[in-house]
Design a protein around this motif. Structure first.
Motif, short mmCIF file in Angstrom:
data_model
loop_
_atom_site.label_atom_id
_atom_site.label_comp_id
_atom_site.label_asym_id
_atom_site.label_seq_id
_atom_site.Cartn_x
_atom_site.Cartn_y
_atom_site.Cartn_z
N TYR A 170 0.83 -1.20 0.00
CA TYR A 170 0.00 0.00 0.00
C TYR A 170 0.87 1.26 0.00
CZ TYR A 170 -3.36 3.54 1.24
OH TYR A 170 -4.11 4.67 1.22
N GLN A 171 1.91 1.24 0.85
CA GLN A 171 2.82 2.40 0.89
C GLN A 171 3.46 2.64 -0.48
OE1 GLN A 171 5.18 0.97 4.09
NE2 GLN A 171 4.48 2.55 5.51
N LEU A 172 3.83 1.55 -1.13
CA LEU A 172 4.42 1.70 -2.46
C LEU A 172 3.44 2.37 -3.41
CD1 LEU A 172 6.68 1.00 -4.52
CD2 LEU A 172 5.40 -1.05 -5.02
N PHE A 173 2.19 1.95 -3.32
CA PHE A 173 1.16 2.51 -4.18
C PHE A 173 1.02 4.02 -3.94
CE2 PHE A 173 -3.46 3.50 -4.54
CZ PHE A 173 -3.50 3.54 -5.92
N VAL A 174 0.97 4.40 -2.68
CA VAL A 174 0.84 5.82 -2.35
C VAL A 174 2.07 6.59 -2.82
CG1 VAL A 174 0.62 7.47 -0.46
CG2 VAL A 174 -0.62 5.31 -0.38
N PHE A 175 3.22 6.01 -2.51
CA PHE A 175 4.51 6.59 -2.87
C PHE A 175 4.57 6.82 -4.39
CE2 PHE A 175 9.14 5.32 -3.57
CZ PHE A 175 9.63 6.58 -3.26
N SER A 176 4.20 5.80 -5.17
CA SER A 176 4.32 5.97 -6.62
C SER A 176 3.24 6.92 -7.14
CB SER A 176 4.30 4.65 -7.37
OG SER A 176 3.54 3.70 -6.71
N SER A 177 2.04 6.96 -6.50
CA SER A 177 1.09 7.94 -7.04
C SER A 177 1.54 9.36 -6.77
CB SER A 177 -0.34 7.70 -6.54
OG SER A 177 -0.35 7.18 -5.27
N TYR A 178 2.22 9.58 -5.64
CA TYR A 178 2.81 10.92 -5.45
C TYR A 178 3.80 11.24 -6.55
CZ TYR A 178 0.81 11.40 -0.77
OH TYR A 178 -0.03 11.52 0.27
N PHE A 179 4.61 10.25 -6.87
CA PHE A 179 5.62 10.47 -7.91
C PHE A 179 4.96 10.82 -9.23
CE2 PHE A 179 8.03 8.63 -11.46
CZ PHE A 179 9.11 9.48 -11.42
N TYR A 180 3.94 10.05 -9.61
CA TYR A 180 3.27 10.32 -10.89
C TYR A 180 2.60 11.68 -10.88
CZ TYR A 180 4.03 5.40 -11.86
OH TYR A 180 4.60 4.18 -12.06
N GLU A 181 2.04 12.06 -9.72
CA GLU A 181 1.38 13.35 -9.66
C GLU A 181 2.39 14.49 -9.78
OE1 GLU A 181 -1.13 13.36 -6.18
OE2 GLU A 181 -2.19 11.61 -6.97
N SER A 182 3.65 14.21 -9.43
CA SER A 182 4.65 15.28 -9.53
C SER A 182 5.21 15.39 -10.94
CB SER A 182 5.80 15.02 -8.56
OG SER A 182 6.68 14.07 -9.10
N LEU A 183 4.80 14.51 -11.84
CA LEU A 183 5.39 14.52 -13.19
C LEU A 183 5.17 15.84 -13.94
CD1 LEU A 183 4.93 10.95 -14.65
CD2 LEU A 183 7.03 12.14 -14.07
N PRO A 184 3.97 16.45 -13.90
CA PRO A 184 3.83 17.74 -14.58
C PRO A 184 4.84 18.77 -14.10
CG PRO A 184 1.69 16.88 -14.03
CD PRO A 184 2.69 15.96 -13.40
N ILE A 185 5.13 18.77 -12.77
CA ILE A 185 6.13 19.70 -12.24
C ILE A 185 7.49 19.38 -12.85
CG2 ILE A 185 7.20 20.59 -10.13
CD1 ILE A 185 4.79 19.42 -8.62
N PHE A 186 7.77 18.08 -12.91
CA PHE A 186 9.05 17.64 -13.46
C PHE A 186 9.23 18.15 -14.89
CE2 PHE A 186 10.71 14.28 -16.26
CZ PHE A 186 12.04 14.34 -15.92
#
Lengths: 364, 454
Positions: free
Chosen positions: A331-347
């Protein structure tokens, strides 16, 4: 466009299936996943176009080099560090997701440290290779594994168990507003091209980027995303689909090959995507390592004429991944990776802005 | 002209040289004398061709009108060698030259006797069609063979002398129009930098030219086939030859070169394609099969369809140890068998293979020390490793097999695939004289001709 640029793009596209992208998309299936995917394809293709065009202006140079020459220190180093974090996380997510997936479906008895160690042992040798070798590695793995993946896709689509009614039901949910997290996850498949940050060093010729190339990328992205999203729905139904942890792997286990030596498709699926995931991880971490090297230049750390810094960095990578695979839960991995994907536009924004600044300052 | 000396004094230089080489029994200092005219010969009896010496050097002296004529005759000999220094003279004498002194002038003439100039049959890389003759052990004969087969004025031959104790000649052969200058430069530099006491064969030279101490895959190719040499010359590669070795070295090489047999050029298209596919299949089989067996038996028996998995498991009933020991045990015995049958004299090697292969194999399964399937795998692996046309590559792959086996034993199925990718990566990262060792050559007509592309 050099064929290697396509490899960058396609590798990330294929590897999305075993990352958390399908999980996030299916999680958002009732909250506007379809319009987000359409938006991501359009914006993603545009981003690819912009990034290739911007890199055309600085042929034969990597972005860290250009940033350090043409921008002030207070700008260059934080940006580089942010970029490093993005690439490192991208690799880390692929690694951890794959290890979890492998442990769950392939060898539940093996300890997780053992499996992770097998990965990092080969990867840490790999990321230290020459950048040019990376390109050839990507090419050979694509040549070896993509035919297998195509074979699997044919199996997926030709199987009568694929129920198009479910897909039609899911289509009913197209009239939502796009969801941000689904958009971020879908945008991930276009991330591959940004590997140019380092690999641009090897391309001295200008890339031809016209309608034809854009159409190829956009169309492939579309096909990949829609396959990612609709095939699990077609096999498993629309209602419970968001509860799956690994929707694609579970789907692949519902197919048998009646006459094959290997009866269950899941084994071929996992092993062929292992190749793809491996190379995508290799590229990401190689870029991460190179950026890190450009930030911290320990010129004194030498032993027999060899720079020691990269080896130290790789050991840090290894330790982090070994610790995280043990600590994290699914579950933590899932949350962790969704944060990462959500930061992609910033990237993407940071990358494009720094490229534009470099272009202005260098007066190219 | 009446007071002819009974025995004329040889020149001082000759005396000195002779004393330097004493007490070798074969140093000869012979005066030639006819009336007032005199000449002296200094040579090593064991290195010169007696007939040639008699006919070309000695006989004309007595047929000429004067020593002046004789001097002119010697001077215009095609075998004459320029005298650079006294040490050089000594060296040339040991190689089979004769030092002639006429009218206070010295000449070195090459009259060496070569016993190894006969051309041999192809042994390492036989073909059914194709030329049957290989190279000889004499460099001049070999160069003659190459010139004879490759009649282009752009073919260049440079001779360098090794600094070791054999003082052998090394020929660098290339086609001026197709060769890459950078590669040529590197090769010349590496040969000049060589600092080893003894080099006796092309294989040894290859070891030193590699540039690294520990190498697993060959970065130069050893061949005995003149047709392969010409084929590679045309592709822009550099050929190296060592005097006294019946093999030539080809540089740079890529991985795919080792999978090409010359026979491929002499067959029809589909037949060639078929054998090529067969060869790559053999390569993969001999590399992965033992490791795959361990991965499936010990880690993931559920990969196979049920019937097959049961058969495999059934054949292992009674085998008292884990699969990797079984594989290692059988593989080592197979390697021993291969090694024994190569090194033994031909008369005994047949016995060794029969006893080893048939009796050991049957007995091992009956004693339940290995499974039947293991025997099949070992023989398949043994046969398929011989499919690789160039022996050196076959050795390297044989070695890689154990690395893969170890990786699989430790990490299971994931280790198997990752180990395979790792070997691939290792090959890709390797370079042969600046050329990438393994990459896809899409643009060139043939993989072997890929050196010039990008």
């Amino acid at each position: 466009m050099s064929r290697f640029l396509y490899y960058f793009i396609f590798l990330t596209m294929f590897s999305n299936i075993i990352a958390s992208v399908p999980k996030i998309l299916l999680f958002e299936s009732k909250k506007g996943a379809i319009p987000s995917m359409i938006a991501a394809v359009i914006i993603g293709t545009l981003l690819v176009y912009i990034i290739v065009k911007l890199f055309d202006a600085i042929p034969g140079k990597s972005l860290p080099e250009m940033l350090k020459i043409h921008t002030p220190k207070w700008f260059a180093y934080p940006v580089l560090f942010y970029l490093f974090l993005c690439w490192f996380t991208a690799g880390l997510i692929t690694l951890i997701t794959y290890v979890f997936l492998f442990i769950t479906f392939f060898s539940p008895e093996t300890s997780i440290v053992n499996t992770t160690f097998a990965f990092v042992l080969v990867i840490s040798f790999g990321v230290l290779m020459k950048s040019r070798s990376m390109l050839y590695m990507a090419e050979i793995v694509i040549v070896l594994f993509v035919p297998l993946i195509f074979f699997l896709l044919i199996k997926f689509f030709a199987n009568p168990k694929l129920d198009w009614d479910f897909i039609e039901i899911s289509m009913m949910h197209a009239n939502h507003l796009p969801s941000y997290s689904a958009f971020g996850a879908a945008l991930y498949i276009f991330v591959g091209i940004t590997n140019l940050v380092i690999f641009n060093k090897l391309f001295t010729k200008k890339h031809k980027m016209g309608w034809k190339q854009l159409l190829i990328i956009g169309f492939t992205g579309m096909v990949v995303l829609f396959t990612t999203y609709f095939v699990p729905i077609g096999y498993n139904g629309f209602e419970q689909i968001e509860d799956f942890t690994f929707p694609w792997v579970s789907t692949s286990d519902s197919i048998r090959m009646k006459y094959g030596l290997i009866e269950r498709v899941i084994f071929i699926f996992i092993l062929s995507f292992l190749g793809i995931a491996f190379v995508s991880l290799l590229l990401h971490w190689h870029v991460a390592l190179k950026i890190l090297e450009s930030i911290f230049e320990f010129k004194r750390l030498k032993w027999k004429g060899k720079m020691l810094a990269p080896y130290i960095f790789v050991i840090i990578f290894v330790v982090i991944s070994l610790v995280l695979t043990r600590k994290l839960t699914q579950y933590q991995l899932f949350v962790f990776s969704s944060y990462f994907y959500e930061s992609l536009p910033i990237f993407f924004t940071v990358l494009i802005i720094s490229l534009v600044i470099v272009k202005r300052r260098a007066k190219l | 002209m009446t007071n002819i000396k009974e025995k004329p004094d040889p020149p001082k230089l000759m005396d000195e040289l002779k004393s330097q080489m004493d007490p070798s029994f074969d140093v000869m200092l012979i005066p030639l004398q006819l009336e007032a005219e005199a000449a002296f010969l200094l040579y090593l009896k064991t290195t010169v061709d007696g007939d040639k010496l008699q006919n070309v050097i000695i006989k004309p002296f007595f047929e000429m009108q004067s020593a002046q004529h004789y001097r002119a005759y010697i001077q215009s000999s095609p075998d004459i060698i320029e005298i650079k220094s006294d040490e050089k003279i000594l060296l040339e004498l040991t190689k089979g030259s004769v030092l002639i002194a006429v009218q206070h002038q010295f000449f070195l003439v090459d009259v060496k006797k070569v016993n190894s100039s006969s051309v041999q049959q192809t042994l390492m890389e036989p073909t059914v069609y194709g030329p049957q003759q290989a190279l000889s052990e004499d460099i001049l004969t070999n160069l003659n063979i190459i010139r004879h087969r490759y009649k282009e004025p752009s073919l260049k031959i440079e001779i360098l002398e090794l600094k070791d104790k054999t003082h052998s000649d090394i020929a660098i052969i290339y086609d001026d129009q197709t060769v890459k200058p950078a590669i040529l430069k590197t090769i010349r530099k590496r040969i000049k930098e060589l600092d080893v006491p003894l080099i006796q064969s092309a294989g040894e030279l290859q070891l030193y030219l590699n540039g690294k101490k520990f190498t697993l895959f060959p970065t130069l190719m050893l061949t005995e086939r003149p047709d392969r040499i010409c084929y590679n010359l045309d592709a822009g590669k550099v050929i190296l030859m060592v005097d006294g070795s019946p093999h030539a070295l080809i540089a740079p090489v890529v991985f795919f070169d080792f999978m090409v047999s010359m026979e491929d050029n002499y067959h029809l298209f589909w037949i060639t394609s078929f054998t090529l596919i067969l060869r790559y299949f053999g390569l993969i089989t001999c590399l992965v099969l033992p490791a795959l067996y361990v991965a499936i038996i010990s880690y993931n028996p559920d990969i196979f369809r049920t019937e097959l998995a049961l058969t495999v498991a059934g054949s292992r009933i009674g085998v008292p140890y884990p699969s990797f020991i079984e594989v290692l045990f059988m593989l080592i015995f197979m390697e021993l068998l291969t090694e024994a049958s190569i090194r033994l004299p031909k008369a005994i090697s047949a016995t060794a293979t029969t006893v080893g292969g048939l009796i050991l194999g049957t007995a091992a399964t009956e004693a339940a020390l290995t499974s039947n399937i293991m025997i099949i795998i070992v023989s398949a692996v043994a046969i398929s490793s011989f499919v690789i046309p160039i022996n050196e590559m076959s050795f390297s792959i044989r070695f890689c097999r154990y690395i893969l086996l170890a990786f699989t034993t430790f990490f299971g199925t994931v280790g198997f695939i990752l180990g395979f990718l790792g070997i691939l990566m290792f090959l890709i990262n390797k370079e042969s004289f600046g050329e990438p060792y393994l990459k896809m050559y899409w643009k060139s007509r043939r993989s072997e001709k890929g050196v010039k592309s990008e």
